[in-house]
Design an enzyme around this catalytic site. Structure first.
Site, PDB file in Angstrom:
ATOM      1  N   GLY A  59       0.907  -1.067   0.106  1.00  0.00           N
ATOM      2  CA  GLY A  59      -0.056   0.025  -0.038  1.00  0.00           C
ATOM      3  C   GLY A  59       0.808   1.163   0.044  1.00  0.00           C
ATOM      4  O   GLY A  59       0.608   2.288  -0.686  1.00  0.00           O
ATOM      5  N   ASP A  60       1.951   1.204   0.932  1.00  0.00           N
ATOM      6  CA  ASP A  60       2.780   2.599   0.816  1.00  0.00           C
ATOM      7  C   ASP A  60       3.375   2.598  -0.495  1.00  0.00           C
ATOM      8  O   ASP A  60       3.815   3.883  -0.959  1.00  0.00           O
ATOM      9  CB  ASP A  60       3.905   2.249   1.795  1.00  0.00           C
ATOM     10  CG  ASP A  60       3.430   1.551   3.216  1.00  0.00           C
ATOM     11  OD1 ASP A  60       2.341   2.374   3.547  1.00  0.00           O
ATOM     12  OD2 ASP A  60       3.936   0.805   3.770  1.00  0.00           O
TER      13      ASP A  60
END
Length: 299
Positions: A250-251
């Site tokens: 997600g990052d």
């Protein structure tokens, strides 16, 4: 300038254990120590994609020294604030038949440390980007997101928020440029279960009504959705590949979106790069590289 803030960064100790059993001695078949924390991951992937950033956060103890060393080794410009109490946490990620995580506590920070962080952000202004992500330790004020955004957003910086539940919703009135929940986090905010990309769209629009300009929703194997401030909706299934390590995916999407928007000025292109970066990280034991992202975009 791009800055990332991780209030409680970590060393991530990733191990694989065949047939892990509770209450017994388990031996690892693989182990790796990586710099961790959501903002730290964003900075690493931004660097891999060719965009410099500065990573801010709090560190302490010998684990803080090692985190700083690993970040520098990864090419990240670290400007961590050293605090005297406690130590940078170690998060253990155990991969077996099921994934198990043990997350450490982290150091003790106080108001003086917060003021140092806020002063470092005074350099941000018109056209700069600030990424705030991850949890806020119990020793810090609960309104850390609002305090950080309140000093930066009025100066014209773009603020990206990647947080869960109340941390995210309380930041919305300050009109972040981008928020990036996953479908489960978005569903938790509104008390619903969101399984498909079509189901995500109306709830992403509700976050816009609450103050977010752009809403990027990652959905693991289902791909993702971007509801842009232009009113456009972009959606895509996930790239095909074998998930090796979901930590940081997600990052990586956040970093891919920022890099794509800087390079093209197109929300659609930024969305495509976000998905490719997230998948590239998930398909490997390390965070996404430029070559891996471009291979997925070309495929």
């Amino acid at each position: 300038m791009i800055c990332t803030v991780t209030f409680n960064p970590s060393l991530d100790y990733i191990v694989r254990v065949d047939d892990m059993r509770l209450g017994a001695i388990n031996r690892t078949t693989y182990e790796q120590v990586l710099p961790g924390g959501k903002g730290v991951n964003v900075s690493i992937v931004l660097g891999n994609l060719g965009h410099a950033s500065r990573a801010l956060g709090f560190v302490a103890g010998f684990t803080g020294d090692e985190l700083s060393r690993l970040c520098a080794e990864a090419g990240v410009d670290c400007d961590f604030i050293r605090v005297p109490r406690g130590m940078t946490r170690v998060n253990v990620k155990i991969k077996s038949a099921e994934e198990t995580e043990l997350n450490g506590m982290g150091p003790q920070m106080g108001e003086k440390d917060v003021e140092v962080l806020l002063s470092k952000l005074d350099a941000l202004g018109e056209g700069d980007t600030l990424v705030i992500s991850g949890s806020v330790p119990a020793c810090l004020p609960h309104d850390m997101y609002e305090r950080v955004m309140g000093g930066v957003a009025p100066r014209g910086a773009y603020v990206v928020v990647d947080a869960e539940r109340d941390l995210l919703t309380r930041a919305l009135p300050l009109r972040p440029f981008l928020v990036k929940p996953n479908n489960h986090e978005l569903g938790d905010i509104f008390g619903v279960e969101l399984r498909t990309r079509d189901e995500v769209v109306p709830y992403a629009r509700r976050l816009q009504e609450m103050g977010a300009a752009n809403v990027l929703v990652s959905m693991a194997g289902e791909g993702g959705v971007l509801v842009a401030e232009t009113g456009e909706v972009f959606e895509s299934p996930a790239a095909r590949g074998t998930v090796v390590n979901s930590v940081g995916a997600g990052d990586s999407s956040v970093a891919g979106f920022i890099a794509g928007l800087i390079e093209t000025g197109s929300y659609e292109a930024a969305f495509r790069m976000a998905l490719a970066a997230g998948s590239a990280s998930a398909f490997s034991d390390h965070l996404a590289t430029r070559a891996e992202v471009e291979a997925l975009l070309a495929g």
